[in-house]
Design a protein around this motif. Structure first.
Motif, PDB file in Angstrom:
ATOM      1  N   GLN A 176       0.858  -1.180   0.000  1.00 37.32           N
ATOM      2  CA  GLN A 176       0.000   0.000   0.000  1.00 37.32           C
ATOM      3  C   GLN A 176       0.900   1.237   0.000  1.00 37.32           C
ATOM      4  O   GLN A 176       1.618   1.485   0.959  1.00 37.32           O
TER       5      GLN A 176
ATOM      6  N   TYR B 154      -0.102  -0.507  -4.580  1.00 42.79           N
ATOM      7  CA  TYR B 154      -1.560  -0.630  -4.636  1.00 42.79           C
ATOM      8  C   TYR B 154      -2.213   0.470  -3.812  1.00 42.79           C
ATOM      9  O   TYR B 154      -1.585   1.071  -2.950  1.00 42.79           O
ATOM     10  N   SER B 155      -3.457   0.759  -4.120  1.00 36.86           N
ATOM     11  CA  SER B 155      -4.199   1.876  -3.517  1.00 36.86           C
ATOM     12  C   SER B 155      -3.424   3.192  -3.660  1.00 36.86           C
ATOM     13  O   SER B 155      -3.297   3.959  -2.696  1.00 36.86           O
TER      14      SER B 155
ATOM     15  N   LEU C  55      -7.943   5.300  -1.797  1.00 31.85           N
ATOM     16  CA  LEU C  55      -9.405   5.097  -1.807  1.00 31.85           C
ATOM     17  C   LEU C  55     -10.169   6.280  -2.385  1.00 31.85           C
ATOM     18  O   LEU C  55     -11.352   6.455  -2.125  1.00 31.85           O
TER      19      LEU C  55
END
Length: 324
Positions: free
Chosen positions: A181, A209-210, A214
Motif C-alpha cells: 500500500q 496498490y491503492s 481510496l
C-alpha cells in the motif's frame, strides 16, 4: 527454456477487479468492465492484478473469472503483452505447499490461462510465522514446474523480505515483484519498512496498490460534500481535515501540468520508481488513469510533494497484514 515473465515498461498497471466485486457485483457490470479492459490494453496498460480472495460466497473467484473472460475476448494491439497477476491468500486452512499449488491451479482455471505472476497475498509473519515457508515453497514449486512465469509477494516489509528472499535463493527461484500500500497518504512501507531500498538492492519491482488512497487523492471528496458510507467515511473524516498542505501542492501542479489531481498523484508514484495499480470501475476512470503516463514531474516537484505529504498528520490506515 523457461518462459520468463516480462513486466510492462510503461510504469502503470490496472487494479480493476478487487473490492467492487467483493461487495456488490452485478452481472450488468461485465460489459462495462470489458470496455475498461479493452481500453487499457489498447493503450499499452497491460498488467492486471487480482486475487483469489476477491469474490466470496456465491461470487467465489468471480474476479479471476471475469479477468479471464475479458482476456479471452480481447483481440487487438498489445494482446501478446497482457500480464495476468493473481494473489493467493494464505488462508488458515492452507498449510502445505500442495495447498498453494492446488490454489494456483484453481486460479489458472478461472483465468483460462496459465498465471503470469503468482503472489503471496500477505505475510503470515504477524500472526503465524510458522505457516509461511511451506506456502511460499508451494509458489516456488509452481514456478519450477513451469506453471507460472514469475513469483511475487504482497504486504512484506524490508526485514521480512530479506529473510524470504534467502529462502527463494536457496530454491533457485527469483522474486520478481512486491506490492505494498503506497501513495502520498501511505508512505510507511517505504519510509518505515525500507521496502523500496531492499527491492532496489535485490532487483525486485515495487508495485503500489491503492495509489489514490481510496479516492482521497482524486480531489473528488471534501468535508462539505457527501462522503462514502461505512469505513471509508470514518477514514475520510479523519484524513481530510489534515490534507490542506498536500491538496494545495497537488492543485498547483495540476494547473502547471494541465493534469487532474489523480494523474499527478499517480505520476508521483511512477517518479518514485514504483508501478502504481489504480482501480478503474468504468471507462472514464481508466482514461483518467492513463493520463498519468507519458510525462514526469520534475525532481523539485516530487520533493515538494514529499514535503507536503510529510505535513499530513493523519494518513491512511495501514494494512494490518503489512509485515516489517
Amino acid at each position: 527454456m523457461r518462459e520468463q515473465l516480462i513486466l510492462p515498461t510503461m510504469g502503470c498497471g490496472t487494479w480493476a477487479w478487487g473490492n467492487r466485486l467483493l461487495w456488490g457485483y452485478q452481472p450488468s457490470m461485465d460489459q462495462e468492465l470489458q470496455q475498461v479492459f479493452n481500453f487499457c490494453v489498447t493503450s499499452g496498460i497491460t498488467l492486471f492484478d487480482t486475487g483469489d480472495s476477491y469474490g466470496t460466497g456465491r461470487l467465489s473467484g468471480r474476479s479471476e473469472s471475469l479477468l479471464g473472460q475479458f482476456s479471452q475476448a480481447y483481440a487487438g494491439r498489445h494482446q501478446q503483452e497482457i500480464v495476468l497477476a493473481t494473489k493467493l491468500a494464505p488462508y488458515p486452512w492452507r498449510l502445505t505447499a500442495g495447498s498453494m499449488k492446488r490454489a494456483g491451479a484453481a486460479s489458472a482455471k478461472r483465468l483460462q490461462r496459465p498465471i503470469d505472476l503468482v503472489q503471496m497475498h500477505w505475510s503470515t509473519a504477524n500472526y503465524a510465522p510458522w505457516q509461511e515457508k511451506r506456502l511460499l515453497r508451494g509458489l516456488a514449486e509452481l514456478y519450477e514446474a513451469g506453471q507460472v512465469k514469475g513469483v511475487g509477494l504482497s504486504n512484506y516489509g524490508g526485514q521480512r523480505l530479506r529473510e524470504v528472499h534467502r529462502w527463494f535463493q536457496d530454491w533457485g527461484v527469483p522474486i520478481r515483484t512486491l506490492q505494498v500500500q503506497y501513495s502520498l497518504l501511505s508512505t510507511d512501507p517505504v519510509l518505515k519498512y525500507d521496502v523500496k531500498a531492499v527491492c532496489d538492492e535485490l532487483g525486485i519491482q515495487l508495485i503500489a496498490y491503492s495509489p489514490l488512497a481510496l479516492g482521497l487523492l482524486t480531489g473528488k471528496y471534501s468535508l462539505d460534500k457527501p462522503l462514502p458510507k461505512g469505513l471509508r467515511r470514518r477514514v475520510f473524516r479523519q484524513v481530510l481535515p489534515n490534507m490542506a498542505p498536500l491538496q494545495s501542492c497537488l492543485q498547483e501542479l495540476m494547473a502547471l501540468h494541465q493534469k487532474t489531481m489523480a494523474q499527478v498523484a499517480l505520476n508521483w508514484c511512477i517518479c518514485k520508481g514504483t508501478m502504481p495499480i489504480p482501480g478503474a470501475k468504468n471507462l472514464t476512470q481508466a482514461q483518467e488513469n492513463a493520463g498519468a503516463l507519458g510525462w514526469h514531474l520534475s525532481a523539485a516537484e516530487v520533493e515538494a510533494l514529499d514535503q507536503a505529504a510529510a505535513q499530513v498528520t493523519k494518513t491512511m490506515v495501514q494494512n494490518p497484514f503489512q509485515s516489517r
